[in-house]
Design a protein around this motif. Structure first.
Motif, PDB file in Angstrom:
ATOM      1  N   SER A 228      32.525 -14.703 -28.247  1.00 19.88           N
ATOM      2  CA  SER A 228      33.719 -15.511 -28.509  1.00 19.88           C
ATOM      3  C   SER A 228      34.144 -16.431 -27.378  1.00 19.88           C
ATOM      4  O   SER A 228      35.054 -17.247 -27.556  1.00 19.88           O
ATOM      5  N   ALA A 229      33.523 -16.328 -26.217  1.00 15.78           N
ATOM      6  CA  ALA A 229      33.977 -17.123 -25.083  1.00 15.78           C
ATOM      7  C   ALA A 229      32.831 -17.371 -24.109  1.00 15.78           C
ATOM      8  O   ALA A 229      31.719 -16.860 -24.282  1.00 15.78           O
ATOM      9  N   SER A 230      33.107 -18.159 -23.081  1.00 13.46           N
ATOM     10  CA  SER A 230      32.122 -18.396 -22.030  1.00 13.46           C
ATOM     11  C   SER A 230      32.837 -18.701 -20.723  1.00 13.46           C
ATOM     12  O   SER A 230      33.992 -19.125 -20.709  1.00 13.46           O
ATOM     13  N   GLY A 231      32.146 -18.454 -19.640  1.00 13.26           N
ATOM     14  CA  GLY A 231      32.689 -18.705 -18.316  1.00 13.26           C
ATOM     15  C   GLY A 231      31.547 -18.881 -17.333  1.00 13.26           C
ATOM     16  O   GLY A 231      30.399 -19.113 -17.731  1.00 13.26           O
ATOM     17  N   SER A 232      31.847 -18.746 -16.051  1.00 12.59           N
ATOM     18  CA  SER A 232      30.850 -18.973 -15.014  1.00 12.59           C
ATOM     19  C   SER A 232      30.733 -17.765 -14.099  1.00 12.59           C
ATOM     20  O   SER A 232      31.573 -16.864 -14.133  1.00 12.59           O
ATOM     21  N   GLY A 233      29.693 -17.754 -13.288  1.00 14.23           N
ATOM     22  CA  GLY A 233      29.477 -16.675 -12.332  1.00 14.23           C
ATOM     23  C   GLY A 233      28.516 -17.135 -11.258  1.00 14.23           C
ATOM     24  O   GLY A 233      27.971 -18.236 -11.324  1.00 14.23           O
ATOM     25  N   VAL A 234      28.282 -16.271 -10.266  1.00 19.63           N
ATOM     26  CA  VAL A 234      27.369 -16.612  -9.167  1.00 19.63           C
ATOM     27  C   VAL A 234      26.535 -15.379  -8.833  1.00 19.63           C
ATOM     28  O   VAL A 234      27.041 -14.262  -8.757  1.00 19.63           O
ATOM     29  N   ILE A 235      25.228 -15.591  -8.664  1.00 21.87           N
ATOM     30  CA  ILE A 235      24.319 -14.488  -8.327  1.00 21.87           C
ATOM     31  C   ILE A 235      24.535 -14.095  -6.872  1.00 21.87           C
ATOM     32  O   ILE A 235      24.389 -14.922  -5.966  1.00 21.87           O
TER      33      ILE A 235
ATOM     34  N   ASP B 189      38.997 -25.111 -17.589  1.00 21.72           N
ATOM     35  CA  ASP B 189      38.623 -23.975 -18.427  1.00 21.72           C
ATOM     36  C   ASP B 189      37.100 -23.850 -18.542  1.00 21.72           C
ATOM     37  O   ASP B 189      36.415 -24.815 -18.888  1.00 21.72           O
ATOM     38  N   GLY B 190      36.573 -22.683 -18.232  1.00 21.39           N
ATOM     39  CA  GLY B 190      35.134 -22.442 -18.265  1.00 21.39           C
ATOM     40  C   GLY B 190      34.523 -22.343 -16.886  1.00 21.39           C
ATOM     41  O   GLY B 190      33.459 -21.740 -16.704  1.00 21.39           O
ATOM     42  N   MET B 191      35.200 -22.921 -15.877  1.00 21.89           N
ATOM     43  CA  MET B 191      34.701 -22.852 -14.508  1.00 21.89           C
ATOM     44  C   MET B 191      35.156 -21.587 -13.801  1.00 21.89           C
ATOM     45  O   MET B 191      34.732 -21.303 -12.677  1.00 21.89           O
ATOM     46  N   SER B 192      36.031 -20.809 -14.449  1.00 18.94           N
ATOM     47  CA  SER B 192      36.464 -19.536 -13.880  1.00 18.94           C
ATOM     48  C   SER B 192      35.265 -18.635 -13.612  1.00 18.94           C
ATOM     49  O   SER B 192      34.361 -18.527 -14.442  1.00 18.94           O
ATOM     50  N   GLY B 193      35.258 -17.994 -12.454  1.00 15.32           N
ATOM     51  CA  GLY B 193      34.155 -17.124 -12.071  1.00 15.32           C
ATOM     52  C   GLY B 193      33.071 -17.842 -11.298  1.00 15.32           C
ATOM     53  O   GLY B 193      32.194 -17.203 -10.719  1.00 15.32           O
ATOM     54  N   GLY B 194      33.124 -19.161 -11.281  1.00 13.71           N
ATOM     55  CA  GLY B 194      32.136 -19.935 -10.544  1.00 13.71           C
ATOM     56  C   GLY B 194      32.384 -19.888  -9.045  1.00 13.71           C
ATOM     57  O   GLY B 194      33.448 -19.486  -8.582  1.00 13.71           O
TER      58      GLY B 194
ATOM     59  N   THR C  96      22.657  -9.167  -9.797  1.00 13.42           N
ATOM     60  CA  THR C  96      24.085  -8.924  -9.957  1.00 13.42           C
ATOM     61  C   THR C  96      24.841 -10.239  -9.837  1.00 13.42           C
ATOM     62  O   THR C  96      24.624 -11.012  -8.894  1.00 13.42           O
ATOM     63  N   VAL C  97      25.728 -10.466 -10.783  1.00 13.37           N
ATOM     64  CA  VAL C  97      26.525 -11.692 -10.850  1.00 13.37           C
ATOM     65  C   VAL C  97      27.990 -11.353 -10.643  1.00 13.37           C
ATOM     66  O   VAL C  97      28.530 -10.451 -11.286  1.00 13.37           O
ATOM     67  N   LEU C  98      28.643 -12.070  -9.732  1.00 14.21           N
ATOM     68  CA  LEU C  98      30.076 -11.914  -9.509  1.00 14.21           C
ATOM     69  C   LEU C  98      30.819 -12.965 -10.325  1.00 14.21           C
ATOM     70  O   LEU C  98      30.437 -14.137 -10.339  1.00 14.21           O
ATOM     71  N   THR C  99      31.880 -12.548 -11.002  1.00 18.06           N
ATOM     72  CA  THR C  99      32.662 -13.451 -11.836  1.00 18.06           C
ATOM     73  C   THR C  99      34.116 -12.989 -11.835  1.00 18.06           C
ATOM     74  O   THR C  99      34.493 -12.084 -11.076  1.00 18.06           O
ATOM     75  N   ASN C 100      34.947 -13.598 -12.661  1.00 19.67           N
ATOM     76  CA  ASN C 100      36.333 -13.153 -12.832  1.00 19.67           C
ATOM     77  C   ASN C 100      36.416 -12.071 -13.899  1.00 19.67           C
ATOM     78  O   ASN C 100      35.680 -12.110 -14.895  1.00 19.67           O
TER      79      ASN C 100
END
Length: 300
Positions: A76-83, A217-222, A92-96
């Motif tokens: 239902s949604a999407s966001g971002s993260g960083v390895i 919106d969507g860049m959260s966790g980047g 392992t990916v860190l995100t919000n």
């Protein structure tokens, strides 16, 4: 999003021929003194200077961002993260936390730099408490770049920062927008800005790094990088939130003054990577995470 002026006012119209240059200068100096006085009344550090970053640095940090920034999809949604870690076949990916919380399926798809998708799972995150942080893990035989952890404590007002992530929406024109869910990696956005505020107290959920970059919106966790391309923060809050001053309540429950709030709402906010390290590191070598235990536990 509409930006609001901090004040409005009317001035009587005078013919220019009757206005003396020294009067204009005196008024300018008076206003400057008032604004500087307001700034001294608050503990937060604010600067409006622009960073002088070379195109070479921009390109180098962009290339790192492109390799380590991932997109996280749920049904239902999407966001971002960083390895942030690679152990064996596990990444392992860190995100919000707000990117992955309240998803009933607790199964995710991670899109990596090579355009491939990977089934991912949410790792236990009890150590984060009320911090807006979460860990997601996927496995792959492919080799992927891991972000190098920087020192967020070395950031100061005016430090250049670079933020990356995948906006969920693209404005076609002033009347229509397009969902970027099917854009894949093409949606990656890379912004250049600088540190503007470093409050002595953390805001709720760990936010303590205010910066000028535009986050949507969507860049959260980047990731947020310094000029060396090292990870110094995690995106999470965009400018001018609808919640108003309540969004900027400090972790101790207090609210900022109206003047400080007006400065805060004009900035994007990140969780410093030092906050993540503080809750994740134990008494061990500095290149080991508590997450290492999770990677090898029978919970996975």
């Amino acid at each position: 999003m509409k930006l609001f002026s901090h004040y409005t006012g009317k001035r009587k119209t005078h013919s220019l021929k009757y206005v003396k240059h020294w009067k204009i200068l005196a008024i300018s100096l008076l206003l400057t003194g008032i604004l500087n006085g307001l700034a001294r009344e608050t503990p937060e550090k604010v600067s409006a200077a622009s960073p002088n970053i070379s195109e070479q640095v921009n390109q180098q940090v962009y290339e790192i961002a492109n390799l380590v920034t991932v997109r996280i999809f749920s049904e239902s949604a999407s966001g971002s993260g960083v390895i942030i870690q690679h152990q064996g076949q596990a990444y392992t990916v860190l995100t919000n936390d707000h990117v992955v919380v309240d998803r009933k399926e607790h199964n995710y798809t991670v899109l990596t730099a090579d355009g491939k998708t990977h089934i991912a799972k949410l790792l236990p995150s009890y150590q984060f408490g009320n911090l807006d942080l979460a860990l997601v893990q996927f496995t792959s035989y492919q080799s992927y770049r891991v972000a190098e952890i920087g020192n967020s404590h070395q950031l100061s007002i005016g430090s250049a920062v670079f933020a990356a992530g995948f906006p969920n929406w693209h404005w076609i024109n002033s009347n229509s927008i397009e969902n970027t869910r099917n854009w894949g990696r093409k949606a990656l956005q890379f912004t250049i800005g600088q540190v503007e505020m470093l409050p002595d107290r953390s805001l709720g959920n760990g936010y303590q790094l205010g910066y000028s970059n535009d986050i949507v919106d969507g860049m959260s966790g980047g990731p947020v990088f310094n000029s060396d391309g090292k990870l110094v923060g995690i995106n999470g809050r965009s400018k001018y939130p609808l919640g108003g001053i309540e969004v900027f309540r400090f972790a101790d429950g207090s609210l900022p003054s109206q003047a400080v709030f007006q400065q805060m709402e004009a900035l994007s906010w990140a969780i410093p990577i030092g906050t993540f390290e503080r809750v994740n590191y134990q008494d061990r070598e500095p290149d080991f995470f508590l997450g290492f235990l999770l990677l090898n536990s029978d919970l996975l």
